[in-house]
Write an enzyme that holds these catalytic residues in place. Structure first.
Site, PDB file in Angstrom:
ATOM      1  N   GLY A 191      43.495-113.149  92.276  1.00 34.61           N
ATOM      2  CA  GLY A 191      44.233-113.590  93.340  1.00 34.61           C
ATOM      3  C   GLY A 191      43.811-114.921  93.735  1.00 34.61           C
ATOM      4  O   GLY A 191      43.644-116.117  92.588  1.00 34.61           O
TER       5      GLY A 191
ATOM      6  N   GLU B 200      21.613-109.540 100.747  1.00 30.51           N
ATOM      7  CA  GLU B 200      21.789-110.470 100.849  1.00 30.51           C
ATOM      8  C   GLU B 200      22.073-109.882 102.675  1.00 30.51           C
ATOM      9  O   GLU B 200      20.967-110.661 103.293  1.00 30.51           O
ATOM     10  CB  GLU B 200      22.841-111.151 100.709  1.00 30.51           C
ATOM     11  CG  GLU B 200      23.707-111.047 100.916  1.00 30.51           C
ATOM     12  CD  GLU B 200      24.832-112.009 100.292  1.00 30.51           C
ATOM     13  OE1 GLU B 200      25.222-112.157 100.744  1.00 30.51           O
ATOM     14  OE2 GLU B 200      25.292-111.421  98.599  1.00 30.51           O
TER      15      GLU B 200
ATOM     16  N   HIS C 134      24.920-117.783  98.341  1.00 27.90           N
ATOM     17  CA  HIS C 134      26.459-116.951  98.717  1.00 27.90           C
ATOM     18  C   HIS C 134      26.664-118.374  99.239  1.00 27.90           C
ATOM     19  O   HIS C 134      27.314-118.571 100.333  1.00 27.90           O
ATOM     20  CB  HIS C 134      26.013-116.263 100.164  1.00 27.90           C
ATOM     21  CG  HIS C 134      27.797-115.452 100.255  1.00 27.90           C
ATOM     22  ND1 HIS C 134      27.749-114.423 100.867  1.00 27.90           N
ATOM     23  CD2 HIS C 134      28.785-115.338 100.129  1.00 27.90           C
ATOM     24  CE1 HIS C 134      29.288-113.548 100.798  1.00 27.90           C
ATOM     25  NE2 HIS C 134      29.576-115.181 100.298  1.00 27.90           N
ATOM     26  N   ILE C 135      27.042-119.663  98.223  1.00 26.11           N
ATOM     27  CA  ILE C 135      27.539-120.654  99.028  1.00 26.11           C
ATOM     28  C   ILE C 135      28.987-121.607  97.514  1.00 26.11           C
ATOM     29  O   ILE C 135      29.196-121.824  97.751  1.00 26.11           O
ATOM     30  CB  ILE C 135      26.485-122.247  98.021  1.00 26.11           C
ATOM     31  CG1 ILE C 135      25.662-121.388  97.097  1.00 26.11           C
ATOM     32  CG2 ILE C 135      25.246-121.483 100.243  1.00 26.11           C
ATOM     33  CD1 ILE C 135      24.375-123.343  96.410  1.00 26.11           C
ATOM     34  N   ALA C 136      29.522-120.389  97.014  1.00 19.74           N
ATOM     35  CA  ALA C 136      30.250-120.403  95.573  1.00 19.74           C
ATOM     36  C   ALA C 136      31.261-121.219  97.021  1.00 19.74           C
ATOM     37  O   ALA C 136      32.383-122.717  96.244  1.00 19.74           O
ATOM     38  CB  ALA C 136      30.710-119.334  95.401  1.00 19.74           C
TER      39      ALA C 136
ATOM     40  N   THR D  80      30.268-114.013  92.061  1.00 18.02           N
ATOM     41  CA  THR D  80      31.107-115.369  92.394  1.00 18.02           C
ATOM     42  C   THR D  80      31.613-114.579  94.159  1.00 18.02           C
ATOM     43  O   THR D  80      31.729-114.906  95.079  1.00 18.02           O
ATOM     44  CB  THR D  80      31.264-116.305  93.081  1.00 18.02           C
ATOM     45  OG1 THR D  80      32.676-115.383  92.238  1.00 18.02           O
ATOM     46  CG2 THR D  80      30.795-117.111  91.857  1.00 18.02           C
ATOM     47  N   ALA D  81      31.800-112.696  94.199  1.00 18.44           N
ATOM     48  CA  ALA D  81      32.646-112.293  95.384  1.00 18.44           C
ATOM     49  C   ALA D  81      31.410-111.214  96.393  1.00 18.44           C
ATOM     50  O   ALA D  81      31.305-112.221  96.895  1.00 18.44           O
ATOM     51  CB  ALA D  81      33.228-111.086  94.100  1.00 18.44           C
ATOM     52  N   ARG D  82      31.651-110.307  95.473  1.00 16.13           N
ATOM     53  CA  ARG D  82      30.368-109.545  96.575  1.00 16.13           C
ATOM     54  C   ARG D  82      28.913-109.047  95.902  1.00 16.13           C
ATOM     55  O   ARG D  82      29.475-107.734  94.856  1.00 16.13           O
ATOM     56  CB  ARG D  82      31.411-108.444  97.192  1.00 16.13           C
ATOM     57  CG  ARG D  82      31.886-108.630  98.652  1.00 16.13           C
ATOM     58  CD  ARG D  82      31.032-110.131  99.331  1.00 16.13           C
ATOM     59  NE  ARG D  82      32.214-110.214 100.851  1.00 16.13           N
ATOM     60  CZ  ARG D  82      32.363-111.791 100.619  1.00 16.13           C
ATOM     61  NH1 ARG D  82      32.146-112.024  99.852  1.00 16.13           N
ATOM     62  NH2 ARG D  82      33.544-111.708 102.049  1.00 16.13           N
TER      63      ARG D  82
HETATM   64  O1  LIG Z   1      34.567-113.614 102.346  1.00 17.14           O
HETATM   65  C1  LIG Z   1      33.903-115.844 102.285  1.00 17.14           C
HETATM   66  O2  LIG Z   1      34.919-116.330 102.512  1.00 17.14           O
HETATM   67  C2  LIG Z   1      32.672-116.077 101.783  1.00 17.14           C
HETATM   68  O3  LIG Z   1      32.176-114.912 101.145  1.00 17.14           O
HETATM   69  C3  LIG Z   1      31.898-117.051 102.726  1.00 17.14           C
HETATM   70  O4  LIG Z   1      31.860-116.133 103.940  1.00 17.14           O
HETATM   71  P1  LIG Z   1      32.011-116.474 105.239  1.00 17.14           P
HETATM   72  O5  LIG Z   1      30.961-118.141 104.888  1.00 17.14           O
HETATM   73  O6  LIG Z   1      31.735-116.528 106.524  1.00 17.14           O
HETATM   74  O7  LIG Z   1      30.483-116.100 105.502  1.00 17.14           O
END
Ligand SMILES: O=C(O)[C@H](O)COP(=O)(O)O
Length: 299
Positions: A136, A244, A276-278, A213-215
């Site tokens: 996607g 996390e 979780h900063i990608a 970088t997904a989940r």
């Molecule tokens: O789904 C997303 O775009 C990312 O995981 C980040 O989401 P967040 O910044 O709302 O935690």
């Protein structure tokens, strides 16, 4: 975002401190709600939100929302993957280059007075086969970057006909046969929960590198660490971890036992970890907000 919505005649309230219950108690006065990933929207919330017309998620993943129930009530769901896809693509590429060029350990060694050239001999992306699961917004953004590195990009997705000039769509089996690198770009759903487990990893013909970088919950961390130990996985770049949501900092205190797989990842030289900063860049903050404004105004 708020200024643009006001200019278009909307009114708003910012609330970053109320509990879920306090928000539920007043949500019937609102026609829209704009959230980040940590705010859960369940049946109870949706039943209280009697006037809600849309839920806007300033980000990509919608797993915090009871989607079928929201849709059954005719509530529009808006997400903004267009706003942070480029950031995710660049981060995934950064992780891959960091692993291939041993940047983490080489940097740490030079700082500690070691000058190891042979140990830190790198790998080149040119000629490698990179497999993307999920094609996607994020997968597309990453494949666009990879195009310039003269590697072959394969993608697998449950939706047909998504391949393009940057990636060839293949079956999962073909991806597992040919990939040197696997990068995940899937949402967290029942289909992708614990997807990368021992059986899945063993389906790959060659040892491979993993980028996630997904989940975090799409990877069984204990199975990943077993594969890192055996050499079936050569190294991993992980921006997300299955732990996390447990409050990551607590895992480092004496009161809470750190899970063994996490202990392994933390000391492993061939693993790069980020919090979780990608998708979390200076630019994506603006692009996410603009995407949400445009989609709300287009409703
Ligand atoms: O789904 C997303 O775009 C990312 O995981 C980040 O989401 P967040 O910044 O709302 O935690």
């Amino acid at each position: 975002m708020i200024e643009q919505l006001k200019a278009a005649g909307h009114t708003n309230e910012e609330d970053y401190t109320s509990t879920k219950e306090e928000i539920e108690a007043k949500i019937d006065q609102y026609e829209g709600v704009v959230i980040r990933s940590r705010f859960k929207i369940d049946k109870q919330f949706l039943d209280a939100a009697t006037n809600l017309k849309f839920i806007a998620r300033v980000g990509a993943g919608l797993e915090s929302i009871d989607i079928p129930y929201a849709e059954s009530k005719g509530i529009a769901l808006i997400a903004a993957p267009e706003g942070n896809r480029n950031a995710v693509g660049e981060h995934a590429l950064g992780m891959l280059l960091m692993l291939f060029n041993k940047l983490k350990q080489a940097d740490a060694e030079v700082r500690s007075g070691q000058w190891n050239r042979e140990k830190n001999r790198g790998l080149e992306l040119e000629g490698k086969t990179v497999g993307l699961i999920g094609y996607g917004n994020m997968g597309n953004a990453f494949s666009k970057k990879l195009k310039g590195f003269d590697c072959e990009v394969l993608c697998y997705d449950i939706r047909p006909d998504l391949g393009n000039e940057n990636a060839t769509q293949v079956s999962l089996e073909e991806l597992q046969q040919r990939a040197d690198v696997l990068s995940l770009h899937t949402p967290w759903t029942p289909l992708t929960d614990k997807m990368v487990n021992t059986e899945f990893i063993n389906g790959f013909k060659k040892p491979f590198w993993l980028i996630n970088t997904a989940r975090g919950k799409s990877v069984v961390t204990a199975d990943l660490t077993a594969a890192l130990k055996s050499g079936k996985i050569l190294g991993a770049g992980l921006d997300v971890l299955e732990y996390e949501k447990l409050s990551f900092e607590n895992l480092f205190t004496a009161t809470e036992q750190m899970p063994e797989p996490l202990q392994y990842l933390i000391q492993a030289e061939n693993v790069v970890l980020t919090p979780h900063i990608a998708g979390w860049t200076v630019e994506s903050k603006i692009k996410l907000a603009q995407t949400i404004v445009d989609k709300i105004l287009a409703l």
